[in-house]
Design a protein around this motif. Sequence first.
Motif, PDB file in Angstrom:
ATOM      1  N   ALA A 181      24.514 -13.422  -8.362  1.00 52.34           N
ATOM      2  CA  ALA A 181      25.174 -14.728  -8.300  1.00 52.34           C
ATOM      3  C   ALA A 181      24.120 -15.825  -8.346  1.00 52.34           C
ATOM      4  CB  ALA A 181      26.010 -14.835  -7.019  1.00 52.34           C
ATOM      5  N   ARG A 182      24.298 -16.765  -9.252  1.00 50.91           N
ATOM      6  CA  ARG A 182      23.360 -17.881  -9.392  1.00 50.91           C
ATOM      7  C   ARG A 182      24.149 -19.185  -9.520  1.00 50.91           C
ATOM      8  NH1 ARG A 182      18.509 -15.434 -10.144  1.00 50.91           N
ATOM      9  NH2 ARG A 182      18.428 -13.493 -11.359  1.00 50.91           N
ATOM     10  N   SER A 183      24.100 -19.971  -8.455  1.00 42.36           N
ATOM     11  CA  SER A 183      24.713 -21.298  -8.461  1.00 42.36           C
ATOM     12  C   SER A 183      24.177 -22.033  -7.238  1.00 42.36           C
ATOM     13  CB  SER A 183      26.246 -21.204  -8.397  1.00 42.36           C
ATOM     14  OG  SER A 183      26.716 -21.194  -7.069  1.00 42.36           O
ATOM     15  N   PRO A 184      24.420 -23.343  -7.144  1.00 43.09           N
ATOM     16  CA  PRO A 184      23.966 -24.073  -5.959  1.00 43.09           C
ATOM     17  C   PRO A 184      24.580 -23.574  -4.655  1.00 43.09           C
ATOM     18  CG  PRO A 184      24.405 -25.594  -7.742  1.00 43.09           C
ATOM     19  CD  PRO A 184      24.906 -24.251  -8.187  1.00 43.09           C
ATOM     20  N   ALA A 185      25.618 -22.737  -4.745  1.00 44.35           N
ATOM     21  CA  ALA A 185      26.217 -22.178  -3.524  1.00 44.35           C
ATOM     22  C   ALA A 185      25.359 -21.063  -2.928  1.00 44.35           C
ATOM     23  CB  ALA A 185      27.612 -21.641  -3.827  1.00 44.35           C
ATOM     24  N   TRP A 186      24.452 -20.519  -3.722  1.00 42.43           N
ATOM     25  CA  TRP A 186      23.647 -19.375  -3.310  1.00 42.43           C
ATOM     26  C   TRP A 186      22.179 -19.819  -3.311  1.00 42.43           C
ATOM     27  CZ3 TRP A 186      25.984 -14.431  -2.564  1.00 42.43           C
ATOM     28  CH2 TRP A 186      27.343 -14.397  -2.864  1.00 42.43           C
ATOM     29  N   TYR A 187      21.565 -19.859  -2.123  1.00 39.41           N
ATOM     30  CA  TYR A 187      20.192 -20.356  -2.046  1.00 39.41           C
ATOM     31  C   TYR A 187      19.277 -19.521  -2.944  1.00 39.41           C
ATOM     32  CZ  TYR A 187      20.250 -16.816   1.719  1.00 39.41           C
ATOM     33  OH  TYR A 187      20.427 -15.666   2.455  1.00 39.41           O
ATOM     34  N   ARG A 188      18.461 -20.220  -3.708  1.00 40.35           N
ATOM     35  CA  ARG A 188      17.567 -19.551  -4.659  1.00 40.35           C
ATOM     36  C   ARG A 188      16.230 -19.213  -4.027  1.00 40.35           C
ATOM     37  NH1 ARG A 188      19.450 -23.828  -8.443  1.00 40.35           N
ATOM     38  NH2 ARG A 188      21.277 -22.955  -9.511  1.00 40.35           N
ATOM     39  N   GLN A 189      15.877 -19.939  -2.970  1.00 42.59           N
ATOM     40  CA  GLN A 189      14.640 -19.665  -2.246  1.00 42.59           C
ATOM     41  C   GLN A 189      14.894 -19.843  -0.756  1.00 42.59           C
ATOM     42  OE1 GLN A 189      12.065 -22.614  -4.098  1.00 42.59           O
ATOM     43  NE2 GLN A 189      11.112 -21.062  -5.391  1.00 42.59           N
ATOM     44  N   GLU A 190      14.208 -19.047   0.032  1.00 41.73           N
ATOM     45  CA  GLU A 190      14.343 -19.181   1.481  1.00 41.73           C
ATOM     46  C   GLU A 190      13.067 -18.715   2.167  1.00 41.73           C
ATOM     47  OE1 GLU A 190      15.218 -20.861   4.125  1.00 41.73           O
ATOM     48  OE2 GLU A 190      17.234 -20.732   3.258  1.00 41.73           O
ATOM     49  N   LEU A 191      12.784 -19.329   3.310  1.00 43.77           N
ATOM     50  CA  LEU A 191      11.633 -18.961   4.130  1.00 43.77           C
ATOM     51  C   LEU A 191      11.941 -17.656   4.851  1.00 43.77           C
ATOM     52  CD1 LEU A 191       8.957 -20.599   4.777  1.00 43.77           C
ATOM     53  CD2 LEU A 191       9.978 -20.968   7.022  1.00 43.77           C
ATOM     54  N   ARG A 192      11.027 -16.703   4.730  1.00 40.37           N
ATOM     55  CA  ARG A 192      11.205 -15.435   5.439  1.00 40.37           C
ATOM     56  C   ARG A 192       9.979 -15.035   6.251  1.00 40.37           C
ATOM     57  NH1 ARG A 192      15.718 -15.820   6.016  1.00 40.37           N
ATOM     58  NH2 ARG A 192      17.447 -14.592   5.162  1.00 40.37           N
ATOM     59  N   ILE A 193       8.863 -15.733   6.063  1.00 36.77           N
ATOM     60  CA  ILE A 193       7.664 -15.476   6.866  1.00 36.77           C
ATOM     61  C   ILE A 193       7.262 -16.779   7.537  1.00 36.77           C
ATOM     62  CG2 ILE A 193       5.234 -14.799   6.842  1.00 36.77           C
ATOM     63  CD1 ILE A 193       5.834 -13.050   4.422  1.00 36.77           C
ATOM     64  N   ILE A 194       7.028 -16.737   8.847  1.00 36.91           N
ATOM     65  CA  ILE A 194       6.636 -17.916   9.617  1.00 36.91           C
ATOM     66  C   ILE A 194       5.340 -17.607  10.368  1.00 36.91           C
ATOM     67  CG2 ILE A 194       7.946 -17.266  11.681  1.00 36.91           C
ATOM     68  CD1 ILE A 194       7.877 -20.848  10.373  1.00 36.91           C
ATOM     69  N   ARG A 195       4.475 -18.581  10.445  1.00 44.59           N
ATOM     70  CA  ARG A 195       3.258 -18.401  11.240  1.00 44.59           C
ATOM     71  C   ARG A 195       3.664 -18.246  12.701  1.00 44.59           C
ATOM     72  NH1 ARG A 195      -2.091 -19.269   9.933  1.00 44.59           N
ATOM     73  NH2 ARG A 195      -1.539 -20.316   7.968  1.00 44.59           N
ATOM     74  N   ASN A 196       3.209 -17.195  13.321  1.00 43.28           N
ATOM     75  CA  ASN A 196       3.684 -16.854  14.660  1.00 43.28           C
ATOM     76  C   ASN A 196       2.868 -17.518  15.760  1.00 43.28           C
ATOM     77  OD1 ASN A 196       5.712 -15.424  16.088  1.00 43.28           O
ATOM     78  ND2 ASN A 196       4.234 -13.845  16.676  1.00 43.28           N
ATOM     79  N   THR A 197       2.037 -18.489  15.379  1.00 44.80           N
ATOM     80  CA  THR A 197       1.220 -19.204  16.365  1.00 44.80           C
ATOM     81  C   THR A 197       1.616 -20.674  16.445  1.00 44.80           C
ATOM     82  OG1 THR A 197      -0.442 -19.468  14.616  1.00 44.80           O
ATOM     83  CG2 THR A 197      -0.741 -17.638  16.165  1.00 44.80           C
ATOM     84  N   ILE A 198       2.797 -21.025  15.920  1.00 48.19           N
ATOM     85  CA  ILE A 198       3.298 -22.391  16.015  1.00 48.19           C
ATOM     86  C   ILE A 198       4.631 -22.378  16.768  1.00 48.19           C
ATOM     87  CG2 ILE A 198       2.151 -23.115  13.886  1.00 48.19           C
ATOM     88  CD1 ILE A 198       4.837 -22.907  12.453  1.00 48.19           C
ATOM     89  N   ARG A 199       5.034 -23.531  17.252  1.00 47.59           N
ATOM     90  CA  ARG A 199       6.289 -23.635  17.998  1.00 47.59           C
ATOM     91  C   ARG A 199       7.440 -23.717  17.004  1.00 47.59           C
ATOM     92  NH1 ARG A 199       6.299 -28.671  21.298  1.00 47.59           N
ATOM     93  NH2 ARG A 199       7.871 -27.674  22.606  1.00 47.59           N
ATOM     94  N   SER A 200       8.221 -22.676  16.933  1.00 44.58           N
ATOM     95  CA  SER A 200       9.361 -22.661  16.019  1.00 44.58           C
ATOM     96  C   SER A 200      10.535 -21.975  16.699  1.00 44.58           C
ATOM     97  CB  SER A 200       9.005 -21.932  14.720  1.00 44.58           C
ATOM     98  OG  SER A 200       8.775 -20.556  14.952  1.00 44.58           O
ATOM     99  N   PHE A 201      11.727 -22.327  16.244  1.00 46.19           N
ATOM    100  CA  PHE A 201      12.912 -21.635  16.728  1.00 46.19           C
ATOM    101  C   PHE A 201      13.961 -21.647  15.632  1.00 46.19           C
ATOM    102  CE2 PHE A 201      14.236 -25.947  17.530  1.00 46.19           C
ATOM    103  CZ  PHE A 201      15.617 -25.934  17.421  1.00 46.19           C
ATOM    104  N   ALA A 210       7.810 -18.694   1.461  1.00 44.08           N
ATOM    105  CA  ALA A 210       9.191 -18.697   0.966  1.00 44.08           C
ATOM    106  C   ALA A 210       9.315 -17.772  -0.247  1.00 44.08           C
ATOM    107  CB  ALA A 210       9.624 -20.105   0.592  1.00 44.08           C
ATOM    108  N   PHE A 211      10.471 -17.128  -0.353  1.00 41.63           N
ATOM    109  CA  PHE A 211      10.728 -16.142  -1.395  1.00 41.63           C
ATOM    110  C   PHE A 211      11.847 -16.599  -2.322  1.00 41.63           C
ATOM    111  CE2 PHE A 211       8.673 -13.844   1.944  1.00 41.63           C
ATOM    112  CZ  PHE A 211       8.004 -12.783   1.336  1.00 41.63           C
ATOM    113  N   ASP A 212      11.788 -16.146  -3.562  1.00 42.73           N
ATOM    114  CA  ASP A 212      12.940 -16.236  -4.452  1.00 42.73           C
ATOM    115  C   ASP A 212      13.969 -15.200  -3.994  1.00 42.73           C
ATOM    116  OD1 ASP A 212      11.566 -18.129  -6.028  1.00 42.73           O
ATOM    117  OD2 ASP A 212      10.605 -16.529  -7.178  1.00 42.73           O
ATOM    118  N   TYR A 213      15.174 -15.298  -4.564  1.00 47.57           N
ATOM    119  CA  TYR A 213      16.253 -14.394  -4.128  1.00 47.57           C
ATOM    120  C   TYR A 213      17.035 -13.817  -5.290  1.00 47.57           C
ATOM    121  CZ  TYR A 213      16.378 -14.206   0.907  1.00 47.57           C
ATOM    122  OH  TYR A 213      16.092 -13.889   2.204  1.00 47.57           O
ATOM    123  N   HIS A 214      17.342 -12.521  -5.166  1.00 47.31           N
ATOM    124  CA  HIS A 214      18.357 -11.879  -5.995  1.00 47.31           C
ATOM    125  C   HIS A 214      19.568 -11.628  -5.097  1.00 47.31           C
ATOM    126  CE1 HIS A 214      15.698 -11.436  -9.330  1.00 47.31           C
ATOM    127  NE2 HIS A 214      14.980 -10.434  -8.835  1.00 47.31           N
TER     128      HIS A 214
END
Length: 288
Positions: A138-158, A124-128
């Motif tokens: 923009a910095r407030s609870p309306a704007w996510y401060r962290q988000e997942l951007r890398i996922i292990r590609n050997t697990i079941r995800s969608f 997960a990454f911080d965000y500007h």
Amino acid sequence: MRVSGFTFLRNGTMLGYPYIESLQSLLQVCDEVVVAIGKSEDDTLERVRAINDPRIRIIETVWNEGMEQRGFVYAQQKMIAQFNCTGDWAFYLEGDEVIHEDDAPKIRAIMEQHFKDPEIEGIAFDYHHFYGCPDLVARSPAWYRQELRIIRNTIRSFAPDGLFWVVMDKNKRGRYARAALAHCPIYHYGHVRSSEKMQEKHRQVAKYWSHAPKPHDYSQIDASILQPFTGSHPSILKSWLRDMAETQFVADQNYQLNKREKRHRILMKIEAITGLDLTKKHFTCVKK
């Protein structure tokens, strides 16, 4: 360890995305980059081909124009690209997101660090979130401060939408991925493209969210959530920021807060007192 980057695009030029710069930044850390390009009305496909890097693999797609629920067509396109990734990790960037050249070695290193640790399913990454002009974030609870951007590609995800993933341990129940923090940011430029391009974006995407397009006006925002950006932009963005970014932004001093923004102001006061982060997370942090 092999790393795949991926994204999806359509009408990237028409809508003012820095998508070429986004792809070039992905190439700093990835062994391949998969790009799902929907049938466009501009030169998006030709411009991606012109990057002329053998690591880029293009998949031409046709969007489901009848899919109008909550932006699910974006999830469909995201997963078309991800399902074609061959790496151990899959690194997703949207067309208005860029990584800084100074952070590229750190990002590769953290994937190496957690490669053999099955508990870590994502990074997960911080965000500007730049807003109105390249000098404000923009910095407030309306704007996510962290988000997942890398996922292990050997697990079941969608992806149930374009923003996040669900990991499927069992057939009938999903959960957020267990993640480590990258300790570096994603630079998000979607809200500094020219007002003209942003208006066109609103016009084109509204139907995928089952609503009519609304007039766009950067000035209509709670100015108290805007803070000066004191860092440096990725060098690859220099030309785009000069030629494509909005430069005339001024917040409306008479702007009237809506109920959601009033609630966010209260949450920001609670955050200031308690030190808590009250933004929503689409991952479970297991290693800071």
